[in-house]
Write an enzyme that holds these catalytic residues in place. Structure first.
Site, PDB file in Angstrom:
ATOM      1  N   GLY A 129     -11.065  -3.362   3.317  1.00 13.73           N
ATOM      2  CA  GLY A 129     -11.733  -2.266   4.032  1.00 13.73           C
ATOM      3  C   GLY A 129     -11.441  -2.080   5.626  1.00 13.73           C
ATOM      4  CB  THR A 167       1.739 -12.393   0.862  1.00 12.35           C
ATOM      5  OG1 THR A 167       0.823 -12.663  -0.013  1.00 12.35           O
ATOM      6  CG2 THR A 167       2.790 -11.704   0.159  1.00 12.35           C
ATOM      7  N   GLY A 206       5.512  11.798  -4.250  1.00 12.74           N
ATOM      8  CA  GLY A 206       4.240  12.121  -4.523  1.00 12.74           C
ATOM      9  C   GLY A 206       3.556  13.229  -3.492  1.00 12.74           C
ATOM     10  CG  LEU A 256       6.749  14.946   1.348  1.00  7.96           C
ATOM     11  CD1 LEU A 256       7.533  14.188   2.356  1.00  7.96           C
ATOM     12  CD2 LEU A 256       7.407  15.782   0.673  1.00  7.96           C
ATOM     13  N   GLY A 273      -4.523  -4.139  -3.778  1.00  3.42           N
ATOM     14  CA  GLY A 273      -5.635  -3.412  -3.803  1.00  3.42           C
ATOM     15  C   GLY A 273      -4.808  -2.098  -4.263  1.00  3.42           C
ATOM     16  CG  HIS A 274      -1.906  -2.106  -6.757  1.00  2.00           C
ATOM     17  ND1 HIS A 274      -1.057  -2.793  -7.773  1.00  2.00           N
ATOM     18  CD2 HIS A 274      -1.828  -2.710  -5.658  1.00  2.00           C
ATOM     19  CE1 HIS A 274      -0.440  -3.776  -7.170  1.00  2.00           C
ATOM     20  NE2 HIS A 274      -0.537  -3.661  -5.935  1.00  2.00           N
ATOM     21  N   GLY A 284       1.620   2.937  -2.783  1.00  2.00           N
ATOM     22  CA  GLY A 284       1.092   3.774  -3.816  1.00  2.00           C
ATOM     23  C   GLY A 284       1.683   3.215  -5.153  1.00  2.00           C
ATOM     24  CE  LYS A 285       2.214  -2.559  -4.318  1.00  2.00           C
ATOM     25  NZ  LYS A 285       2.083  -2.309  -2.976  1.00  2.00           N
ATOM     26  CD  GLN A 320       0.643  -8.900  -2.468  1.00  2.00           C
ATOM     27  OE1 GLN A 320       1.119  -9.704  -3.389  1.00  2.00           O
ATOM     28  NE2 GLN A 320      -0.717  -8.530  -2.760  1.00  2.00           N
ATOM     29  CG  ASP A 378      -1.744  -1.088   1.178  1.00  2.00           C
ATOM     30  OD1 ASP A 378      -2.219  -1.653   0.012  1.00  2.00           O
ATOM     31  OD2 ASP A 378      -2.223  -1.658   2.431  1.00  2.00           O
TER      32      ASP A 378
HETATM   33  P1  GDP Z   1      -0.666   0.370  -3.682  1.00  2.00           P
HETATM   34  O1  GDP Z   1      -1.294  -0.987  -3.010  1.00  2.00           O
HETATM   35  O2  GDP Z   1       0.783   0.255  -3.228  1.00  2.00           O
HETATM   36  O3  GDP Z   1      -1.008   0.503  -4.988  1.00  2.00           O
HETATM   37  O4  GDP Z   1      -1.351   1.479  -2.633  1.00  2.00           O
HETATM   38  P2  GDP Z   1      -3.011   1.646  -2.276  1.00  2.00           P
HETATM   39  O5  GDP Z   1      -3.744   1.944  -3.617  1.00  2.00           O
HETATM   40  O6  GDP Z   1      -3.267   0.325  -1.702  1.00  2.00           O
HETATM   41  O7  GDP Z   1      -2.792   2.634  -1.279  1.00  2.00           O
HETATM   42  C1  GDP Z   1      -2.235   4.048  -1.538  1.00  2.00           C
HETATM   43  C2  GDP Z   1      -3.108   5.060  -1.432  1.00  2.00           C
HETATM   44  O8  GDP Z   1      -2.792   6.302  -1.243  1.00  2.00           O
HETATM   45  C3  GDP Z   1      -4.435   5.186  -2.524  1.00  2.00           C
HETATM   46  O9  GDP Z   1      -5.461   5.711  -1.924  1.00  2.00           O
HETATM   47  C4  GDP Z   1      -3.650   6.334  -3.385  1.00  2.00           C
HETATM   48  O10 GDP Z   1      -4.665   6.885  -4.081  1.00  2.00           O
HETATM   49  C5  GDP Z   1      -3.075   7.382  -2.323  1.00  2.00           C
HETATM   50  N1  GDP Z   1      -1.654   8.118  -2.871  1.00  2.00           N
HETATM   51  C6  GDP Z   1      -0.707   7.524  -3.591  1.00  2.00           C
HETATM   52  N2  GDP Z   1       0.107   8.422  -3.696  1.00  2.00           N
HETATM   53  C7  GDP Z   1      -0.143   9.351  -3.024  1.00  2.00           C
HETATM   54  C8  GDP Z   1       0.385  10.631  -2.516  1.00  2.00           C
HETATM   55  O11 GDP Z   1       1.500  10.884  -2.916  1.00  2.00           O
HETATM   56  N3  GDP Z   1      -0.252  11.396  -1.659  1.00  2.00           N
HETATM   57  C9  GDP Z   1      -1.588  11.197  -1.330  1.00  2.00           C
HETATM   58  N4  GDP Z   1      -2.102  11.876  -0.254  1.00  2.00           N
HETATM   59  N5  GDP Z   1      -2.185   9.898  -1.527  1.00  2.00           N
HETATM   60  C10 GDP Z   1      -1.546   9.144  -2.365  1.00  2.00           C
HETATM   61  P1  IMO Z   2      -0.790  -4.283  -1.907  1.00  2.00           P
HETATM   62  O1  IMO Z   2      -0.471  -4.890  -3.475  1.00  2.00           O
HETATM   63  C1  IMO Z   2      -1.210  -4.820   2.124  1.00  2.00           C
HETATM   64  C2  IMO Z   2      -1.293  -8.840   3.864  1.00  2.00           C
HETATM   65  C3  IMO Z   2      -2.348  -9.100   4.375  1.00  2.00           C
HETATM   66  C4  IMO Z   2      -1.854 -10.184   5.396  1.00  2.00           C
HETATM   67  C5  IMO Z   2      -0.670 -10.834   4.771  1.00  2.00           C
HETATM   68  C6  IMO Z   2      -1.009 -12.149   3.871  1.00  2.00           C
HETATM   69  O2  IMO Z   2      -2.143  -3.510  -2.108  1.00  2.00           O
HETATM   70  O3  IMO Z   2       0.031  -3.446  -1.442  1.00  2.00           O
HETATM   71  P2  IMO Z   2      -2.708 -12.705   2.014  1.00  2.00           P
HETATM   72  O4  IMO Z   2      -4.013 -12.725   1.578  1.00  2.00           O
HETATM   73  O5  IMO Z   2      -1.565 -12.153   1.010  1.00  2.00           O
HETATM   74  O6  IMO Z   2      -2.191 -14.353   2.422  1.00  2.00           O
HETATM   75  O7  IMO Z   2      -2.221 -11.908   3.323  1.00  2.00           O
HETATM   76  O8  IMO Z   2      -0.332  -9.922   3.421  1.00  2.00           O
HETATM   77  N1  IMO Z   2      -1.361  -8.366   2.496  1.00  2.00           N
HETATM   78  C7  IMO Z   2      -1.338  -7.023   2.107  1.00  2.00           C
HETATM   79  N2  IMO Z   2      -0.944  -5.786   2.876  1.00  2.00           N
HETATM   80  N3  IMO Z   2      -0.978  -4.616   0.881  1.00  2.00           N
HETATM   81  C8  IMO Z   2      -1.442  -5.497  -0.150  1.00  2.00           C
HETATM   82  O9  IMO Z   2      -1.473  -5.649  -1.274  1.00  2.00           O
HETATM   83  C9  IMO Z   2      -1.456  -6.951   0.784  1.00  2.00           C
HETATM   84  N4  IMO Z   2      -1.770  -8.212   0.033  1.00  2.00           N
HETATM   85  C10 IMO Z   2      -1.550  -9.103   1.260  1.00  2.00           C
HETATM   86  O10 IMO Z   2      -3.232  -8.145   5.201  1.00  2.00           O
HETATM   87  O11 IMO Z   2      -1.216  -9.659   6.441  1.00  2.00           O
HETATM   88 MG    MG Z   3      -3.127  -1.596  -1.614  1.00  2.00          MG
END
Ligand code: GDP
Ligand code: IMO
Ligand code: MG
Length: 427
Positions: free
Chosen positions: A301, A238, A412, A331, A40-41, A15-16, A223, A13
């Site tokens: 969620g 994971t 970012g 940032l 979840g991206h 911000g990939k 991840q 999470d």
């Molecule tokens: P990922 O799993 O690495 O793709 O990251 P997620 O999408 O799960 O979580 C990142 C969250 O931060 C998302 O809601 C993005 O829209 C948000 N995000 C990404 N880069 C930035 C940033 O530079 N600033 C802010 N405020 N939000 C960001």
């Molecule tokens: P993105 O790509 C954050 C965590 C789960 C749990 C552990 C194992 O959005 O960064 P799993 O279902 O993979 O066997 O769960 O890994 N986890 C994540 N945490 N971002 C993710 O993906 C994750 N995918 C799995 O919460 O702790």
């Molecule tokens: Mg994510």
């Protein structure tokens, strides 16, 4: 032959999705190489927000071919509903390529994931419940079902039988559940065959030919480094390799082909699920990071656990991935703190430790050693260049760069595509 790997440097999470999408317009292929719909991206384009779980974030860039590599585990129902959701929003998904060697998350693997977690009780991992662990376990146990098996009913039936032989014993005798019927599972899986057929391809050949033709290929990790099955905080990880080497095995490219490895790094730290997290906050600062950063899981969620930046982890990510660059995200979320603590080392049983301990016991005992950096109060979301940032924000970035061991090439300052400061070009 520019081949870039983009991966999470912390616990996911970071911000990939945003970072991949940002580069999507300039690359020919975006390849997911591991994980599945546990990811979840989030991608924000103008006023549109997309949450992608299985599809590579390049799917939103019209010129880009999205690829699901052999190392990914695929839940066909999730894939098809993600595709139709995007089609309804006017996104063309026809270029998608799906590896025939990718393993399928079967309905029984989703069940096993959920019941195992329930059985573990207090000791649970906090998985996403999407069947990821059991599907990779089947792969390693050589009883997995691959995408190509959907096109040979006899082989598919034999494989499902082999897998359920053991699983049904576990489900009925250990977990007190009903056995799962082979016919039913086979029928469900066969129902996906025609719908997936247009996408199925020899992705290893396609990707390597693209590289030979000097096309730009981006490998998008799911991840993050600390969730890696080998290099993460095992067992709270994971079941795949999000680290850079995973791109080679999960897509079928040799390490000599990779030219750049970009670590996506949040300006603070978050984690979902169980496991050690030295800089975790349980006070109003943690609450504020969660609120301002919108730190709620895209997949489940769940509220994300929040804490200060941990330079020990960032250094570790640089090492195990051979990072060439960092993309520092969020940032802007740190705006408003008078002082920002940054973890520079750990104290473990009275001793100062500069590097991530390999021992799980030691890591569980690690207490963060903080350095205080001066904060800033100016809105930075409109900053377009490094010099637009207030001095203290510049110094925060420079300090993180120095501690983390690789140049910060982008920053970012908001979720949108254009809310990014580019320092060094990635291409
Ligand atoms: P990922 O799993 O690495 O793709 O990251 P997620 O999408 O799960 O979580 C990142 C969250 O931060 C998302 O809601 C993005 O829209 C948000 N995000 C990404 N880069 C930035 C940033 O530079 N600033 C802010 N405020 N939000 C960001
Ligand atoms: P993105 O790509 C954050 C965590 C789960 C749990 C552990 C194992 O959005 O960064 P799993 O279902 O993979 O066997 O769960 O890994 N986890 C994540 N945490 N971002 C993710 O993906 C994750 N995918 C799995 O919460 O702790
Ligand atoms: Mg994510």
């Amino acid at each position: 032959m520019p081949a870039l790997v983009l991966l999470g440097a912390q616990w996911g999470d970071e911000g990939k999705g945003k970072a991949t999408d940002l580069l999507g317009g300039s690359v020919d292929y975006v390849v997911r190489y591991q994980g599945g719909n546990n990811a979840g991206h989030t991608v924000v384009v103008g006023d549109q927000k997309y949450a992608l779980h299985l599809l590579p974030s390049g799917i939103l860039s019209p010129g880009c071919t999205p690829v699901i590599g052999n190392g990914v585990v695929v839940d066909p129902s999730v894939l098809l509903s993600e595709l139709s959701g995007l089609n309804e929003r006017g996104v063309d998904t026809s270029k998608l390529l799906l590896s025939g060697n990718a393993h399928i998350i079967t309905p029984y693997n989703v069940t096993v994931d959920k019941v195992t977690e329930r059985f573990l009780g207090k000791r649970k991992i906090g998985t996403t419940g999407r069947g990821i662990g059991p599907t990779y376990a089947d792969k390693i146990n050589r009883v997995g079902i691959r995408v190509q098996d959907l096109y040979d009913e006899s082989i598919l039936t034999q494989k499902v039988e082999a897998a359920l032989d053991v699983k049904n014993q576990i489900l009925t005798k250990l977990y007190n559940r009903r056995a799962m019927a082979v016919d039913q599972a086979v029928e469900e899986l066969l129902g996906y065959a025609d719908k997936l057929a247009p996408y199925v391809a020899d992705t290893v050949l396609v990707i390597n030919q693209a590289l030979e033709e000097d096309k730009v290929v981006l490998f998008e990790g799911g991840q993050g480094t600390l969730l890696d099955i080998d290099h993460g905080t095992y067992p709270f990880v994971t079941s795949s390799n999000p680290t850079a080497g995973g791109a080679c095995t999960g897509a079928g490219v040799g390490p000599t082909k990779i030219s750049r490895v970009i670590g996506i790094l949040k300006a603070y730290t978050t984690r979902v699920g169980a496991g050690p997290f030295p800089t975790e906050l349980f006070d109003e600062d943690g609450e504020a990071l969660r609120r301002i950063g919108g730190e709620r899981g895209v997949t489940t969620g769940r509220d994300r656990r929040c804490g200060w930046f941990d330079a020990v982890i960032a250094r570790y990510a640089t090492r195990v991935n051979g990072l060439t660059d960092f993309f520092l995200t969020k940032l802007d979320v740190l705006t408003g703190w008078e002082q920002i603590p940054v973890c520079v080392a750990y104290e473990i049983d009275g001793k100062r430790v500069e590097e991530l301990p390999y021992s799980q016991t030691d890591f569980h005992h690690a207490k963060p050693v903080y350095e205080m950096l001066p904060g800033w109060s100016e809105d930075i979301s409109k900053a377009k260049s490094f010099s637009d940032l207030p001095k203290n924000a510049q110094n925060y970035v420079k300090a993180l760069e120095e501690m983390s061991g690789a140049p910060i090439s982008a920053i970012g300052v908001g979720p949108g595509r254009d809310e990014t400061i580019e320092i060094n070009s990635f291409l």
